[in-house]
Structures are given as structure tokens and as C-alpha cells.
Enzyme design. Structure first.
Site, PDB file in Angstrom:
ATOM      1  N   SER A 140      44.239  46.178  85.938  1.00 41.10           N
ATOM      2  CA  SER A 140      43.296  46.841  85.042  1.00 41.10           C
ATOM      3  C   SER A 140      43.628  46.492  83.588  1.00 41.10           C
ATOM      4  O   SER A 140      43.594  45.314  83.213  1.00 41.10           O
ATOM      5  CB  SER A 140      43.305  48.344  85.310  1.00 41.10           C
ATOM      6  OG  SER A 140      42.186  48.975  84.732  1.00 41.10           O
TER       7      SER A 140
ATOM      8  N   HIS B  17      38.531  48.948  92.674  1.00 42.66           N
ATOM      9  CA  HIS B  17      39.485  48.722  91.594  1.00 42.66           C
ATOM     10  C   HIS B  17      40.931  48.909  92.071  1.00 42.66           C
ATOM     11  O   HIS B  17      41.290  49.966  92.601  1.00 42.66           O
ATOM     12  CB  HIS B  17      39.179  49.696  90.456  1.00 42.66           C
ATOM     13  CG  HIS B  17      39.826  49.369  89.161  1.00 42.66           C
ATOM     14  ND1 HIS B  17      39.648  48.165  88.512  1.00 42.66           N
ATOM     15  CD2 HIS B  17      40.648  50.103  88.359  1.00 42.66           C
ATOM     16  CE1 HIS B  17      40.325  48.173  87.385  1.00 42.66           C
ATOM     17  NE2 HIS B  17      40.956  49.328  87.267  1.00 42.66           N
TER      18      HIS B  17
ATOM     19  N   GLU C 288      33.474  46.113  92.056  1.00 47.60           N
ATOM     20  CA  GLU C 288      33.915  46.616  90.756  1.00 47.60           C
ATOM     21  C   GLU C 288      32.907  46.365  89.644  1.00 47.60           C
ATOM     22  O   GLU C 288      32.296  45.291  89.567  1.00 47.60           O
ATOM     23  CB  GLU C 288      35.239  45.953  90.361  1.00 47.60           C
ATOM     24  CG  GLU C 288      36.400  46.258  91.290  1.00 47.60           C
ATOM     25  CD  GLU C 288      37.738  45.889  90.676  1.00 47.60           C
ATOM     26  OE1 GLU C 288      38.006  46.356  89.546  1.00 47.60           O
ATOM     27  OE2 GLU C 288      38.497  45.152  91.314  1.00 47.60           O
TER      28      GLU C 288
END
Length: 311
Positions: free
Chosen positions: A152, A276, A246
């Protein structure tokens, strides 16, 4: 992909913990420390595998967690950069993922506990992670025995910190893997619309709030915040892994294209139906472990290639 009850339960808990940040990001009263700890507690429920030891260390003033597997090969080191939208997260939430990674790669994993926004906005997280890498070099680790990975926000920093290291004149690591990277804070990729509401854990609205808190007035297309705009020439091989569900899908693919167009060796993996950082769920989701195995294989190939060139 149909969700098993075990996976869905953990996704629901993750979403509940994440949602508590929205009021704080919108200026309502609350306690950041309390909500961050709740978030850590949820992610820490992913089990730590057997065969690793975990300890704390100081990396030039930055607290960090070290995960050591029973077997380490060739002084291998993995610098793992945790996610959390630059506002949350901690190495304490990543003992499971880092433990699996350490065992697969046969490497010692270092996870810096970098400063978080909004108290410490851009570029504090990048500065801290770069300092952690410099500390590894100062300890005598061969850069060709070091790899980067992260998820991320940490996935974006895999690239961003390499660029910062190159610009600082530091030797670069052997390779990197960017997991579900938050690579473009403009959020201009088409999947920000087409996957919004399909992505089971991340929304564009939530990302917009976190980006505003992190940037603190900096431009969304600042190359140190959004690596799709960075000068990436000269970086080592990088793998980008992204889930097809995502909202970050298109911008992660753009990152891979940007790397390739600038002569960086890049591997892109798009995992159908995945969400994710599905790697976090490796203990209960076969695709999570498979993705980590692929990531470790990619890094091992680069580490072995550099080992051969050193001879």
C-alpha cells in the site's frame, strides 16, 4: 473469488478498524493513539508462523522490528515497509506477513516504525525509511544482499525510497516488490471508478481523506509522493503485485508501465479477484501464500544474480 467465512470475517474486522479514522481525518475529536492501536490489534490477529523470532531494534533513532527465520542464507536482508495510508499501521501488525516472507526468502526482515501523518506529514515517512536503509548500509550490509518490499503506502515507498537513495548517492538494493502500491495520489486511474464499491476494503473517498492528511498541502503529483511521476531511471528490478478488485489497480499498472518505459526491469502480476494486500491473509487464503511465494522467488532471483556477479 467467493470469500470463505474466515477471510470475510477478517475483512469485516479490518474495515471496521479502518472506518474509525474517517471522523478523525475530517477534523472531528478523537484519540489517534487509541484508534491506531485498535487497527494494529485487528491486523495482529493474523498469526505469526512458527520458525521465526521477533525482536525490537533501533535503526539510527527509528524504532524497528526484526524478524529472523530459523535459516538465513547469504546474509540476506529484507527491508519491509508497512502500509496504512501513511496515517496508521505499525510493524506490530505485520508479524504474520513478515514471518512468512522471512521464511520463504531465508532473510532477516527489518520493519521501520516510521512517523505517521497527520502529526508528521509528507515527507516524514519517506525520510525515516531512507534513514533506516542508510543504517543497514552503515552496519556493513552489502546492498546487493538487501531487498525492499512493502504494501500500500509502503508499496509506493519501495520505489520512492529507492529514488531517494539514488539521489542521495547511496548504493541501491538488489530488487524490490511493491504489493498493492498506492502509487498515484491524484487517483486518476480508471479503476478508481470501476472498482469503487467492488474493492472490499478500500474506497476512493477514504484514499482522498488519507492523501490530504499525508500531503498537508503538497501537490498530489509530487514525484516523492506519487512514484508514477518519479524519475525512476537506474533502479534495480521491481515486481508490482496488485489485486484485480482493487481501486488502485490502474495506477499500479501505470507504475509498472512507467518503470518499464524508463528501462527498469519490471514484472507485473495482476491477481484476478484479489483485494488490497491479500498477502496478509496467507494463513487462511491460498492466494495470499502463493503471492508471497512469487514475490520471494522474484527477489531470490535478483539476490542470486547479484551474488554471482560479485564473484
Amino acid at each position: 473469488m467467493p470469500m470463505t467465512p474466515a477471510v470475510q470475517q477478517r475483512i469485516d474486522a479490518w474495515n471496521a478498524a479502518s472506518s474509525s479514522f474517517a471522523p478523525l481525518l475530517m477534523g472531528q475529536t478523537g484519540d489517534w493513539a487509541v484508534e491506531r492501536q485498535k487497527y494494529i490489534n485487528v491486523l495482529a490477529q493474523h498469526p505469526t508462523p512458527a520458525g521465526v523470532s521477533i525482536s525490537q531494534i533501533d535503526m539510527d533513532g527509528i524504532s524497528a522490528t526484526v524478524v529472523v527465520p530459523d535459516r538465513v542464507e547469504d546474509d540476506r536482508v529484507l527491508l519491509y515497509i508497512h502500509g496504512g495510508g501513511y496515517i496508521a499501521g505499525s510493524p506490530a501488525a505485520y508479524h504474520g506477513l513478515a514471518g512468512h516472507y522471512a521464511k520463504l526468502l531465508k532473510a532477516v526482515v527489518y520493519m521501520p516504525d516510521y512517523r505517521l501523518a497527520p502529526e508528521h506529514p509528507f515527507p516524514a515517512a519517506i525520510d525515516d525509511t531512507l534513514a533506516s536503509y542508510k543504517w543497514l548500509l552503515d552496519q556493513g550490509h552489502d546492498p546487493k544482499s538487501i531487498a525492499f518490499s512493502g504494501d500500500s503506502a509502503g508499496g509506493a515507498m519501495v520505489v520512492t525510497v529507492m529514488v531517494a537513495a539514488r539521489n542521495a548517492g547511496l548504493a541501491l538494493p538488489s530488487a524490490g516488490v511493491a504489493i498493492s502500491p498506492w502509487a498515484n495520489l491524484e487517483h486518476s486511474g480508471s479503476s478508481m471508478a470501476t472498482r469503487d464499491g467492488i474493492d472490499p476494503t478500500v474506497s476512493r473517498a477514504g484514499l482522498d481523506l488519507m492523501a490530504r492528511a499525508f500531503l498537508n498541502g503538497a501537490l498530489k503529483n509530487n514525484p516523492d509522493a506519487s512514484p508514477v511521476f518519479a524519475d525512476v531511471r537506474g533502479l534495480p528490478p521491481i515486481m508490482v503485485q496488485i489485486g484485480e478488485s482493487e481501486v488502485m489497480l490502474s495506477d499500479a499498472m501505470r507504475l509498472a508501465t512507467h518503470l518499464g518505459e524508463n528501462r527498469v526491469r519490471v514484472s507485473l502480476e495482476v491477481w484476478p479477484g484479489m483485494f488490497h494486500v491479500w498477502h496478509m491473509f496467507a494463513a487462511v487464503l491460498s492466494e495470499g501464500m502463493q503471492a508471497l511465494e512469487s514475490a520471494a522467488s522474484f527477489l531470490e532471483g535478483a539476490l542470486n544474480a547479484d551474488k554471482g556477479r560479485k564473484r
